[in-house]
Design a protein around this motif. Sequence first.
Motif, PDB file in Angstrom:
ATOM      1  N   ALA A   1       0.833  -1.209   0.000  1.00 24.16           N
ATOM      2  CA  ALA A   1       0.000   0.000   0.000  1.00 24.16           C
ATOM      3  C   ALA A   1       0.868   1.260   0.000  1.00 24.16           C
ATOM      4  N   ARG A   2       1.905   1.268   0.821  1.00 20.94           N
ATOM      5  CA  ARG A   2       2.778   2.459   0.881  1.00 20.94           C
ATOM      6  C   ARG A   2       3.516   2.668  -0.442  1.00 20.94           C
ATOM      7  N   LEU A   3       3.899   1.589  -1.104  1.00 20.95           N
ATOM      8  CA  LEU A   3       4.548   1.709  -2.409  1.00 20.95           C
ATOM      9  C   LEU A   3       3.607   2.380  -3.411  1.00 20.95           C
ATOM     10  N   LEU A   4       2.349   1.976  -3.408  1.00 18.82           N
ATOM     11  CA  LEU A   4       1.374   2.569  -4.330  1.00 18.82           C
ATOM     12  C   LEU A   4       1.094   4.017  -3.975  1.00 18.82           C
TER      13      LEU A   4
ATOM     14  N   ASP B   1       3.171   6.087  -2.560  1.00 13.30           N
ATOM     15  CA  ASP B   1       4.352   6.843  -2.982  1.00 13.30           C
ATOM     16  C   ASP B   1       4.355   7.065  -4.489  1.00 13.30           C
ATOM     17  N   GLY B   2       3.696   6.155  -5.223  1.00 15.32           N
ATOM     18  CA  GLY B   2       3.603   6.296  -6.670  1.00 15.32           C
ATOM     19  C   GLY B   2       2.490   7.219  -7.119  1.00 15.32           C
ATOM     20  N   GLY B   3       1.782   7.823  -6.176  1.00 13.24           N
ATOM     21  CA  GLY B   3       0.753   8.786  -6.511  1.00 13.24           C
ATOM     22  C   GLY B   3      -0.644   8.212  -6.676  1.00 13.24           C
ATOM     23  N   HIS B   4      -0.839   6.964  -6.356  1.00 11.88           N
ATOM     24  CA  HIS B   4      -2.165   6.347  -6.511  1.00 11.88           C
ATOM     25  C   HIS B   4      -3.071   6.756  -5.348  1.00 11.88           C
ATOM     26  N   ARG B   5      -4.342   6.998  -5.683  1.00 11.09           N
ATOM     27  CA  ARG B   5      -5.279   7.458  -4.661  1.00 11.09           C
ATOM     28  C   ARG B   5      -6.588   6.668  -4.650  1.00 11.09           C
ATOM     29  N   ARG B   6      -6.896   5.936  -5.699  1.00 15.17           N
ATOM     30  CA  ARG B   6      -8.121   5.128  -5.726  1.00 15.17           C
ATOM     31  C   ARG B   6      -7.702   3.657  -5.705  1.00 15.17           C
ATOM     32  N   MET B   7      -7.816   3.051  -4.561  1.00 17.24           N
ATOM     33  CA  MET B   7      -7.298   1.694  -4.352  1.00 17.24           C
ATOM     34  C   MET B   7      -8.414   0.653  -4.344  1.00 17.24           C
TER      35      MET B   7
ATOM     36  N   VAL C   1      -5.961  -8.188   3.469  1.00 18.69           N
ATOM     37  CA  VAL C   1      -6.924  -7.108   3.217  1.00 18.69           C
ATOM     38  C   VAL C   1      -6.819  -6.055   4.317  1.00 18.69           C
ATOM     39  N   ALA C   2      -6.751  -6.493   5.567  1.00 18.65           N
ATOM     40  CA  ALA C   2      -6.707  -5.567   6.695  1.00 18.65           C
ATOM     41  C   ALA C   2      -5.430  -4.733   6.690  1.00 18.65           C
ATOM     42  N   GLY C   3      -4.283  -5.377   6.445  1.00 21.00           N
ATOM     43  CA  GLY C   3      -3.025  -4.641   6.440  1.00 21.00           C
ATOM     44  C   GLY C   3      -2.986  -3.580   5.356  1.00 21.00           C
ATOM     45  N   PHE C   4      -3.489  -3.906   4.178  1.00 21.08           N
ATOM     46  CA  PHE C   4      -3.526  -2.960   3.070  1.00 21.08           C
ATOM     47  C   PHE C   4      -4.469  -1.803   3.390  1.00 21.08           C
ATOM     48  N   ALA C   5      -5.668  -2.131   3.870  1.00 24.97           N
ATOM     49  CA  ALA C   5      -6.673  -1.100   4.161  1.00 24.97           C
ATOM     50  C   ALA C   5      -6.188  -0.153   5.248  1.00 24.97           C
ATOM     51  N   GLN C   6      -5.548  -0.676   6.279  1.00 25.16           N
ATOM     52  CA  GLN C   6      -5.087   0.177   7.369  1.00 25.16           C
ATOM     53  C   GLN C   6      -4.037   1.168   6.889  1.00 25.16           C
ATOM     54  N   ALA C   7      -3.128   0.719   6.004  1.00 25.25           N
ATOM     55  CA  ALA C   7      -2.093   1.618   5.500  1.00 25.25           C
ATOM     56  C   ALA C   7      -2.692   2.696   4.603  1.00 25.25           C
TER      57      ALA C   7
ATOM     58  N   VAL D   1       4.178 -18.567  14.505  1.00 22.76           N
ATOM     59  CA  VAL D   1       5.408 -17.934  14.017  1.00 22.76           C
ATOM     60  C   VAL D   1       5.076 -17.116  12.779  1.00 22.76           C
ATOM     61  N   SER D   2       5.547 -15.871  12.754  1.00 22.26           N
ATOM     62  CA  SER D   2       5.336 -14.982  11.615  1.00 22.26           C
ATOM     63  C   SER D   2       6.696 -14.527  11.102  1.00 22.26           C
ATOM     64  N   LEU D   3       6.955 -14.762   9.806  1.00 21.19           N
ATOM     65  CA  LEU D   3       8.243 -14.430   9.201  1.00 21.19           C
ATOM     66  C   LEU D   3       8.073 -13.301   8.189  1.00 21.19           C
ATOM     67  N   PRO D   4       9.031 -12.393   8.090  1.00 24.03           N
ATOM     68  CA  PRO D   4       8.884 -11.264   7.172  1.00 24.03           C
ATOM     69  C   PRO D   4       9.042 -11.678   5.715  1.00 24.03           C
ATOM     70  N   GLY D   5       8.230 -11.064   4.859  1.00 24.91           N
ATOM     71  CA  GLY D   5       8.396 -11.235   3.421  1.00 24.91           C
ATOM     72  C   GLY D   5       9.331 -10.173   2.848  1.00 24.91           C
ATOM     73  N   THR D   6       9.561 -10.238   1.532  1.00 25.71           N
ATOM     74  CA  THR D   6      10.471  -9.313   0.861  1.00 25.71           C
ATOM     75  C   THR D   6       9.733  -8.607  -0.270  1.00 25.71           C
ATOM     76  N   LEU D   7       9.703  -7.281  -0.244  1.00 24.79           N
ATOM     77  CA  LEU D   7       9.063  -6.504  -1.302  1.00 24.79           C
ATOM     78  C   LEU D   7       9.918  -6.578  -2.564  1.00 24.79           C
ATOM     79  N   GLU D   8       9.320  -6.997  -3.654  1.00 22.89           N
ATOM     80  CA  GLU D   8       9.990  -7.120  -4.956  1.00 22.89           C
ATOM     81  C   GLU D   8       9.280  -6.210  -5.947  1.00 22.89           C
ATOM     82  N   VAL D   9       9.912  -5.100  -6.287  1.00 20.88           N
ATOM     83  CA  VAL D   9       9.298  -4.112  -7.178  1.00 20.88           C
ATOM     84  C   VAL D   9       9.662  -4.444  -8.622  1.00 20.88           C
ATOM     85  N   ARG D  10       8.619  -4.620  -9.449  1.00 21.59           N
ATOM     86  CA  ARG D  10       8.811  -4.957 -10.858  1.00 21.59           C
ATOM     87  C   ARG D  10       8.004  -4.015 -11.747  1.00 21.59           C
TER      88      ARG D  10
END
Length: 346
Positions: free
Chosen positions: A184-187, A189-195, A211-217, A333-342
Motif C-alpha cells: 500500500a505504501r509503495l502505491l 508513494d507512486g501517486g495512486h489514490r483510488r485503491m 486485506v486488513a493490512g492494506f486497508a489500514q495503510a 510464528v510470523s516471518l517477514p516477506g520481501t518486497l519485490e518491485v517490478r
Amino acid sequence: MDDRPPAGLPDPAGAQPVRATVASLARRAGVAASTVSRALRDDPRISPKVRERIVALAQEAGYTPNVLARTLVSGRSGLIGLVLGPVDNPFYAELMQQTVSQAAERGWRLLLLHAGRGPIEDATAEALLQYRVDGCLITSATLSSRAAAICAANRVPLVMLNRVAREHGSAVSCDNMAGSAALARLLLDGGHRRMAVIAGNAGTSTSTERVAGFAQAVQAAGLPAPLVLPGGAGHPEGFAAGQAIAAMPAAERPDAVFGVSDILAMGAMDALREAGLTVPGDVAVVGMDGIGAAARPPYRLTTVVQPLPAMVARGLDLLLARIGGAPLEDEIVSLPGTLEVRGSTR
C-alpha cells in the motif's frame, strides 16, 4: 550347502522371488535376527567385519526395511500427512516441492491426504489416524472443530503453513499485515489514490490479514478505505474481478489494485489488458506470494515474496519437536516477506 536362490532373487525354476527379510538374511549369514537388525542400523556393538558381510548380503538380496513392522515396533511410521491447497495455484506446487525436499533431508516422507479448496473434512482427519502419520502439515484448508478434536485426542501434532491455526495446532506464516501494508505504501508513494483489493477465499486468515493490512495503510494516509472485490483462490476469480474494474467509469475506476495472491493479481492483469487498459499506465497491479510465474513476462508483477524455504523449515522444526516427545504448547510464528518491485507498478 544351501543351493536355494538368495532371498529376494528370482528362482531359476520359475518361482516368484521371495522378499528378503531380516529373518532370511539372518539364516544366510548364520547369525541371530537381532544381529542383522543391529548391523543394518550401524549399531557399534556389531563388529565392522560382520556388519560389512550383512550389508553386502542385504544389497545382493535387494533388502528394504519393512516399514509396517518398524511402525509396530517403534510406534512411528516416518510419514507426515500433507494437506495441500488448490493445485491450480502455483504457490501450492512450489510449497509442496519445498516440503517434499526438506522432509526427505530429515528422513521423513509425505503422504498427500487432501488437495483443493475448502475445509478439511472429518474423513481426512480420520485418515491421519488410519495411515498412522506421525504428524500433519496443513497448507491451506481450515480445520473443522471435530477434525481438530480428533487430532488432539489422538495426539497427532499439526502445523499450519501459510495459515494461522484457529483450533489445535501450531502455525507458520508470512507477516501478511506488514507485507500488504508495504505494498500500500509503495502505491501511495507512486501517486495512486483510488485503491482496490481483490480478496481471497472468505474466512481464511491469509486473505483477512492481507486485506486488513492494506486497508489500514491506505486509511492511515488519509484516504478512504479501498474497494474490496470478491475473489477466491485462482486465476479465473482474479480475471472476473479485473473485468469488473475495467467496466467501471474511468473517473471511478481504481488506479491501483492489490490481489491478495499473485495468481489473483495475474488474472486481474489479463482482464484489464483484454479490456484495452494498460498496466501500470492506467491501473497499477500488485500481488503477494512471490511465485515464479509472476516474475516472468508478460506479468513482471510487483509482489511481496513469502520466505517459503524458511517457512517450511520452521514448520518442520515445530512438527518434529512435537512428534513422540513431551507435549508442547502451540506456537504461532510470523516471518517477514520481501518486497519485490517490478514492472506492474510505476
